[in-house]
Structures are given as C-alpha cells and as structure tokens.
Motif scaffolding. Structure first.
Motif, PDB file in Angstrom:
ATOM      1  N   LYS A  61      34.919   2.359   6.940  1.00 15.19           N
ATOM      2  CA  LYS A  61      35.847   1.482   6.230  1.00 15.19           C
ATOM      3  C   LYS A  61      36.837   0.934   7.245  1.00 15.19           C
ATOM      4  CE  LYS A  61      38.014   3.315   2.768  1.00 15.19           C
ATOM      5  NZ  LYS A  61      38.944   3.843   1.735  1.00 15.19           N
ATOM      6  N   LEU A  62      37.145  -0.361   7.133  1.00 14.21           N
ATOM      7  CA  LEU A  62      38.194  -0.984   7.938  1.00 14.21           C
ATOM      8  C   LEU A  62      39.367  -1.261   7.015  1.00 14.21           C
ATOM      9  CD1 LEU A  62      36.167  -3.621  10.002  1.00 14.21           C
ATOM     10  CD2 LEU A  62      36.818  -1.297  10.680  1.00 14.21           C
ATOM     11  N   VAL A  63      40.571  -0.907   7.456  1.00 11.43           N
ATOM     12  CA  VAL A  63      41.768  -1.131   6.658  1.00 11.43           C
ATOM     13  C   VAL A  63      42.733  -2.003   7.440  1.00 11.43           C
ATOM     14  CG1 VAL A  63      43.716  -0.044   5.463  1.00 11.43           C
ATOM     15  CG2 VAL A  63      41.492   1.122   5.546  1.00 11.43           C
ATOM     16  N   GLY A  64      43.158  -3.100   6.813  1.00  5.42           N
ATOM     17  CA  GLY A  64      44.133  -4.001   7.406  1.00  5.42           C
ATOM     18  C   GLY A  64      45.368  -4.074   6.533  1.00  5.42           C
ATOM     19  N   PRO A  65      46.331  -4.905   6.881  1.00  8.21           N
ATOM     20  CA  PRO A  65      47.579  -4.986   6.125  1.00  8.21           C
ATOM     21  C   PRO A  65      47.432  -5.595   4.730  1.00  8.21           C
ATOM     22  CG  PRO A  65      47.554  -6.616   7.878  1.00  8.21           C
ATOM     23  CD  PRO A  65      46.358  -5.751   8.081  1.00  8.21           C
ATOM     24  N   CYS A  66      46.362  -6.342   4.490  1.00 11.79           N
ATOM     25  CA  CYS A  66      46.194  -7.005   3.188  1.00 11.79           C
ATOM     26  C   CYS A  66      44.994  -6.532   2.387  1.00 11.79           C
ATOM     27  CB  CYS A  66      46.102  -8.520   3.382  1.00 11.79           C
ATOM     28  SG  CYS A  66      47.615  -9.248   4.011  1.00 11.79           S
ATOM     29  N   GLY A  67      44.224  -5.607   2.939  1.00 20.00           N
ATOM     30  CA  GLY A  67      43.042  -5.141   2.206  1.00 20.00           C
ATOM     31  C   GLY A  67      42.163  -4.268   3.068  1.00 20.00           C
ATOM     32  N   GLU A  68      41.036  -3.897   2.485  1.00 18.52           N
ATOM     33  CA  GLU A  68      40.079  -3.068   3.204  1.00 18.52           C
ATOM     34  C   GLU A  68      38.667  -3.559   2.939  1.00 18.52           C
ATOM     35  OE1 GLU A  68      39.740   0.806   0.397  1.00 18.52           O
ATOM     36  OE2 GLU A  68      41.606   0.620   1.523  1.00 18.52           O
ATOM     37  N   VAL A  69      37.786  -3.224   3.885  1.00 19.00           N
ATOM     38  CA  VAL A  69      36.386  -3.638   3.801  1.00 19.00           C
ATOM     39  C   VAL A  69      35.523  -2.423   4.104  1.00 19.00           C
ATOM     40  CG1 VAL A  69      34.590  -5.095   4.834  1.00 19.00           C
ATOM     41  CG2 VAL A  69      36.891  -6.022   4.491  1.00 19.00           C
ATOM     42  N   GLU A  70      34.542  -2.175   3.265  1.00 19.42           N
ATOM     43  CA  GLU A  70      33.586  -1.090   3.476  1.00 19.42           C
ATOM     44  C   GLU A  70      32.368  -1.677   4.183  1.00 19.42           C
ATOM     45  OE1 GLU A  70      32.835   2.813   3.425  1.00 19.42           O
ATOM     46  OE2 GLU A  70      34.446   2.104   2.118  1.00 19.42           O
ATOM     47  N   LEU A  71      32.119  -1.236   5.408  1.00 21.95           N
ATOM     48  CA  LEU A  71      30.943  -1.689   6.156  1.00 21.95           C
ATOM     49  C   LEU A  71      29.796  -0.726   5.899  1.00 21.95           C
ATOM     50  CD1 LEU A  71      32.493  -2.562   9.651  1.00 21.95           C
ATOM     51  CD2 LEU A  71      32.186  -4.070   7.680  1.00 21.95           C
TER      52      LEU A  71
END
Length: 187
Positions: free
Chosen positions: A100-110
């Motif tokens: 999972k990548l987490v940024g300041p505005c959301g996250e993305v599951e790779l």
C-alpha cells in the motif's frame, strides 16, 4: 574504462493516476534534484510504503511519472516490512509483491510492483563500444573501497542513447562494498 557507481536508495515510481490519488487531482511532481540519468529526478514528494509487518515512511518518488507503478526496495527493506520482493530488472513487475502507498490525500493498494532492482549499468552506445558490451549482456564489475573491495556478478547491461553511463546498486549492495563510487568490468 571506469564508470560511476551510484547507490539507489528505496524509491517509488508512480503513474499519473496514482500520483493524483495520493496527492490530489491535477497534482504534479516537483523537482528536488536531478539524477544522473537524463530527465530523471528525485522529487520533493514522499509517500509511506506499507507492508504486512510494518511501514517505511518518507520514501522518495522519482520523476517524471511513468506508465506503471513500481516500488524499489533493498532486500533488507522488503523483508523488514514483510514483503517477499523478487530481484528483477526495472519494469519487470508482473507477479511481484504488492503493497500500500499512502500519501497526504489518499492511499493506493498495489497488487504488484514491489521489486529488488537487479544491479545494472546504464550505458551510452558510445561507451558500450568502448567497454565491449551489448544490451542485456551480463557482466562482472569490480568496485569497492579499501577493505571492502568485491566483484559483483550478474550485472545487466542496459544500452540506450537516452542514458548516461552509470552503475546502480541498492543500499545493501553499497554497504557490502563500502559505498563504491566507481567500478570497472572484469572479464
């Protein structure tokens, strides 16, 4: 002929869609510093890489955006967060581990995309001729500092007019050879 050996620390490559999911619609990467490869740069943007056991915070995104997401970790990094990442050439992510990548505005599951980058040398066509090597050839490279000299085997040559000649190793490999700054192919 000797060439530059650079340590490639953990980093992430993202596609435009993932960048916007992490940082917001219309977001663009901002350049922190250029890298040795023409047109490539370390951005100011950072993400958290989350694995099953723990997370790695403050991981750099390299730009510009790519066509697919890719997370490059050392074997030690991957193991520490609970990911079994295969050693692969950049771009060869099919069937690799996810995160999972987490940024300041959301996250993305790779679902896939986490690799340990295979050590490689980016080579200009002119330097390939001088070195006597061809694209995709596997070579051995001698490098290292006093007391930590070694020969890396299984180093892939990548030839393109878009490259600057430089070898890339990860942090585990760099530590093993004392942070080498130059290398040379040995036959």
């Amino acid at each position: 002929m000797k060439f530059l050996v650079e340590t490639s620390a953990r980093h992430v490559h993202v596609c435009k869609e993932t960048l916007e999911a992490l940082f917001g619609a219309g977001y663009e990467l901002t350049v922190k510093k250029p890298l040795s490869q023409p047109g490539q740069y370390a951005s100011n943007e950072r993400v958290t890489v989350v694995g099953p056991k723990r997370e790695l915070a403050n991981v750099s995104i390299l730009g510009p955006c790519r066509g697919a997401d890719q997370v490059e970790l050392s074997a030690t990094d991957a193991r520490s967060i609970g990911i079994s990442a295969p050693v692969r050439e950049s771009g060869d992510t099919a069937g690799s581990a996810g995160c999972k990548l987490v940024g300041p505005c959301g996250e993305v599951e790779l679902k896939e995309g986490v690799i340990v980058a295979k050590r490689h040398i980016h080579v200009t066509p002119e330097d390939a001729e001088k070195l006597g090597v061809a694209d995709k050839e596997i070579v051995k490279v001698a490098c290292g500092s006093e007391g930590r000299k070694l020969v890396f085997d299984d180093v892939v040559i990548r030839v393109s007019e878009k490259f600057a000649t430089a070898m890339h190793i990860d942090t585990d490999e760099s530590n093993a050879c004392g942070g080498a700054s130059e290398g040379e192919i040995v036959k």
